[in-house]
Design a protein around this motif. Structure first.
Motif, mmCIF file in Angstrom:
data_model
loop_
_atom_site.group_PDB
_atom_site.id
_atom_site.type_symbol
_atom_site.label_atom_id
_atom_site.label_comp_id
_atom_site.label_asym_id
_atom_site.label_seq_id
_atom_site.Cartn_x
_atom_site.Cartn_y
_atom_site.Cartn_z
ATOM 1 N N ALA A 50 52.595 46.630 35.423
ATOM 2 C CA ALA A 50 51.626 46.846 34.352
ATOM 3 C C ALA A 50 50.221 46.437 34.767
ATOM 4 C CB ALA A 50 52.044 46.062 33.105
ATOM 5 N N GLN A 51 50.109 45.669 35.862
ATOM 6 C CA GLN A 51 48.832 45.217 36.395
ATOM 7 C C GLN A 51 48.051 44.390 35.372
ATOM 8 O OE1 GLN A 51 46.580 48.073 38.674
ATOM 9 N NE2 GLN A 51 48.383 49.166 39.360
ATOM 10 N N ARG A 52 48.801 43.511 34.705
ATOM 11 C CA ARG A 52 48.182 42.579 33.759
ATOM 12 C C ARG A 52 48.590 41.130 34.043
ATOM 13 N NH1 ARG A 52 49.771 46.646 29.968
ATOM 14 N NH2 ARG A 52 51.629 45.428 29.468
ATOM 15 N N ASP A 53 49.754 40.937 34.640
ATOM 16 C CA ASP A 53 50.296 39.598 34.834
ATOM 17 C C ASP A 53 50.135 39.186 36.293
ATOM 18 O OD1 ASP A 53 51.554 37.224 34.420
ATOM 19 O OD2 ASP A 53 53.551 38.051 34.065
ATOM 20 N N TRP A 54 48.950 38.676 36.644
ATOM 21 C CA TRP A 54 48.635 38.349 38.024
ATOM 22 C C TRP A 54 48.861 36.866 38.289
ATOM 23 C CZ3 TRP A 54 48.112 42.554 40.774
ATOM 24 C CH2 TRP A 54 47.560 43.706 40.206
ATOM 25 N N ILE A 55 49.439 36.548 39.440
ATOM 26 C CA ILE A 55 49.681 35.150 39.810
ATOM 27 C C ILE A 55 49.346 34.950 41.290
ATOM 28 C CG2 ILE A 55 51.486 34.782 38.080
ATOM 29 C CD1 ILE A 55 53.560 35.173 40.305
ATOM 30 N N VAL B 268 38.902 43.329 42.464
ATOM 31 C CA VAL B 268 39.307 44.688 42.826
ATOM 32 C C VAL B 268 40.822 44.738 42.953
ATOM 33 C CG1 VAL B 268 38.984 46.601 44.433
ATOM 34 C CG2 VAL B 268 37.174 44.886 44.181
ATOM 35 N N ILE B 269 41.437 45.714 42.301
ATOM 36 C CA ILE B 269 42.874 45.941 42.436
ATOM 37 C C ILE B 269 43.087 47.047 43.452
ATOM 38 C CG2 ILE B 269 45.002 46.644 41.261
ATOM 39 C CD1 ILE B 269 43.768 45.612 38.656
ATOM 40 N N VAL B 270 43.820 46.741 44.517
ATOM 41 C CA VAL B 270 44.066 47.708 45.587
ATOM 42 C C VAL B 270 45.568 47.935 45.725
ATOM 43 C CG1 VAL B 270 43.787 48.233 48.037
ATOM 44 C CG2 VAL B 270 42.012 46.936 46.833
ATOM 45 N N PRO B 271 46.030 49.193 45.649
ATOM 46 C CA PRO B 271 47.463 49.470 45.849
ATOM 47 C C PRO B 271 47.817 49.483 47.331
ATOM 48 C CG PRO B 271 46.294 51.514 45.397
ATOM 49 C CD PRO B 271 45.264 50.408 45.332
ATOM 50 N N VAL B 272 48.415 48.406 47.816
ATOM 51 C CA VAL B 272 48.867 48.394 49.206
ATOM 52 C C VAL B 272 49.965 49.432 49.394
ATOM 53 C CG1 VAL B 272 49.972 47.003 50.996
ATOM 54 C CG2 VAL B 272 48.245 45.976 49.508
ATOM 55 N N ARG C 42 53.997 50.629 44.507
ATOM 56 C CA ARG C 42 54.442 49.652 43.514
ATOM 57 C C ARG C 42 54.015 48.226 43.876
ATOM 58 N NH1 ARG C 42 55.230 53.728 40.925
ATOM 59 N NH2 ARG C 42 57.205 54.384 39.949
ATOM 60 N N VAL C 43 53.086 48.096 44.830
ATOM 61 C CA VAL C 43 52.644 46.771 45.263
ATOM 62 C C VAL C 43 51.116 46.695 45.236
ATOM 63 C CG1 VAL C 43 52.784 44.982 47.046
ATOM 64 C CG2 VAL C 43 54.682 46.568 46.737
ATOM 65 N N PRO C 44 50.525 46.534 44.058
ATOM 66 C CA PRO C 44 49.083 46.320 43.994
ATOM 67 C C PRO C 44 48.741 44.856 44.271
ATOM 68 C CG PRO C 44 49.993 46.315 41.789
ATOM 69 C CD PRO C 44 51.154 46.581 42.723
ATOM 70 N N LEU C 45 47.622 44.626 44.913
ATOM 71 C CA LEU C 45 47.093 43.278 45.094
ATOM 72 C C LEU C 45 45.753 43.199 44.394
ATOM 73 C CD1 LEU C 45 49.364 43.198 47.205
ATOM 74 C CD2 LEU C 45 47.805 41.985 48.736
ATOM 75 N N CYS C 46 45.518 42.102 43.722
ATOM 76 C CA CYS C 46 44.269 41.903 42.994
ATOM 77 C C CYS C 46 43.422 40.888 43.759
ATOM 78 C CB CYS C 46 44.547 41.419 41.569
ATOM 79 S SG CYS C 46 43.066 41.334 40.542
ATOM 80 N N ASP D 181 51.309 40.805 41.424
ATOM 81 C CA ASP D 181 52.069 41.029 40.197
ATOM 82 C C ASP D 181 53.270 40.083 40.185
ATOM 83 O OD1 ASP D 181 52.687 43.039 37.838
ATOM 84 O OD2 ASP D 181 54.565 42.721 38.914
ATOM 85 N N ARG D 182 53.590 39.582 39.013
ATOM 86 C CA ARG D 182 54.660 38.580 38.910
ATOM 87 C C ARG D 182 55.997 39.116 39.440
ATOM 88 N NH1 ARG D 182 54.923 33.784 36.457
ATOM 89 N NH2 ARG D 182 52.907 34.135 35.435
ATOM 90 N N ARG D 183 56.198 40.414 39.435
ATOM 91 C CA ARG D 183 57.473 40.992 39.885
ATOM 92 C C ARG D 183 57.416 41.498 41.324
ATOM 93 N NH1 ARG D 183 58.985 45.350 37.951
ATOM 94 N NH2 ARG D 183 57.043 46.077 37.023
ATOM 95 N N VAL D 184 56.434 41.048 42.088
ATOM 96 C CA VAL D 184 56.219 41.627 43.409
ATOM 97 C C VAL D 184 57.412 41.429 44.339
ATOM 98 C CG1 VAL D 184 55.103 39.584 44.396
ATOM 99 C CG2 VAL D 184 54.499 41.869 45.246
ATOM 100 N N LEU D 185 58.171 40.336 44.173
ATOM 101 C CA LEU D 185 59.319 40.108 45.063
ATOM 102 C C LEU D 185 60.468 41.072 44.801
ATOM 103 C CD1 LEU D 185 59.445 36.197 45.292
ATOM 104 C CD2 LEU D 185 58.374 37.847 46.855
ATOM 105 N N ASP D 186 60.351 41.888 43.761
ATOM 106 C CA ASP D 186 61.326 42.967 43.572
ATOM 107 C C ASP D 186 61.118 44.072 44.599
ATOM 108 O OD1 ASP D 186 62.308 41.621 41.393
ATOM 109 O OD2 ASP D 186 61.304 42.876 39.896
ATOM 110 N N PHE D 187 59.949 44.056 45.265
ATOM 111 C CA PHE D 187 59.601 45.152 46.162
ATOM 112 C C PHE D 187 59.430 44.735 47.623
ATOM 113 C CE2 PHE D 187 58.011 46.054 41.905
ATOM 114 C CZ PHE D 187 58.563 47.306 41.656
ATOM 115 N N LEU D 188 59.030 43.487 47.864
ATOM 116 C CA LEU D 188 58.851 42.983 49.226
ATOM 117 C C LEU D 188 59.289 41.533 49.293
ATOM 118 C CD1 LEU D 188 55.284 44.292 50.269
ATOM 119 C CD2 LEU D 188 57.488 45.199 51.019
ATOM 120 N N ASP D 189 59.822 41.125 50.444
ATOM 121 C CA ASP D 189 60.123 39.699 50.616
ATOM 122 C C ASP D 189 58.837 38.961 50.986
ATOM 123 O OD1 ASP D 189 59.635 39.904 53.426
ATOM 124 O OD2 ASP D 189 61.701 40.518 53.766
#
Length: 274
Positions: A147-152, A208-212, A215-219, A240-248
């Motif tokens: 959702a690109q709202r919950d950044w950590i 700046v939000i950049v889509p690496v 499904r893996v944007p970095l802010c 994104d808080r769920r980023v580990l669902d996509f990359l280790d």
């Protein structure tokens, strides 16, 4: 550097956070066997002595391990249905003479990934870690778009003690240097060339939000230097808080490094094609 030299740089407490029972055993594994010194959260990843370890061919050993991991990941994705996974990965599936393949963007570059290999803008990547990152992404099987709202920050993710400093050294500090050397508008323009967009926030001078990956944007948050207050330019990478669902974690930190590399290339060579 020999094992005892490195041992003196550790806390010598045998805390076990590196995965070894004793600091000396870890030091021997690093200097003699090519173990990653970053596994000790108390070592400085920027320490030049860590690059001068005993033992022949440590770089070759590391590359060989990476290539072995690439082959392992190929075997893990061999039975996946690319067409069924494409939507959850934000990819396009295609079938050609060589079988199924996935097409997607990686930092503004076009990736073609199949069961035999990876091409980035039509060329096989020189660094096997790029292949590891991309195969890991496919192996994750994807999920709903963030959702690109919950950044950590990385430190809010589990088991990141040693990785936080690695990210700071090889991603956040280079990003801060870029922000210090270039106008904010140029940094934003480089991010937009990678498919990024500005995030309106009062928390930083520029975000700046950049889509690496799809499904893996970095802010990226940037703060300008304030010499009168004794502050240099700063950068912080949020996930994104769920980023580990996509990359280790390992490949996630490498994704940050690659993002810093791409921004540097575009800022230093503004006329270069993405």
């Amino acid at each position: 550097m020999n094992p005892y030299d490195l041992f003196k740089k550790t806390p010598q407490s045998n805390c076990g956070q590196c995965g070894y029972p004793a600091c000396l055993a870890f030091a021997a594994a690093v200097t003699k066997g090519g173990e990653d010194p970053g596994k000790c959260p108390f070592l400085d990843p920027a320490d030049p002595d860590l690059a001068r370890r005993e033992g022949p061919g440590l770089e070759q050993l590391s590359r060989r391990r990476d290539l072995e991991l690439v082959e392992y990941l190929k075997s893990k994705i061999a039975g996946l249905d690319f067409a069924a996974l494409a939507a959850d990965l934000g990819c396009e599936a295609m079938t050609g003479d060589d079988g199924e393949a996935l097409l997607f963007s990686f930092l503004g570059q076009r990736v073609r990934l199949d069961r035999n290999g990876v091409l980035i803008d039509g060329v096989e990547p020189e660094d096997p870690r790029d292949q590891i990152l991309l195969y890991n992404y496919v192996h994750s099987r994807g999920g709903a778009a963030p959702a690109q709202r919950d950044w950590i920050g990385l430190e809010s993710l589990p088991n990141t003690i040693s990785k936080v400093r690695t990210l700071a050294t090889y991603c956040e500090k280079p990003l801060a240097a870029l922000f210090a050397a270039h106008p904010p508008a140029a940094v934003l323009a480089a991010g937009e060339r990678l498919g990024g967009r500005e995030l309106a926030t009062g928390a930083a001078d520029l975000a700046v939000i950049v889509p690496v990956l799809p499904r893996v944007p970095l802010c990226l948050h940037f703060w300008a230097a304030a010499p009168e207050e004794g502050f240099s330019a700063q950068a912080k990478v949020l996930f994104d808080r769920r980023v580990l669902d996509f990359l280790d974690l390992e490949t996630l930190v490498f994704a940050g490094e690659r993002l810093a590399d791409r921004l540097a290339l575009l800022l230093e060579q503004p006329g270069r094609a993405v």
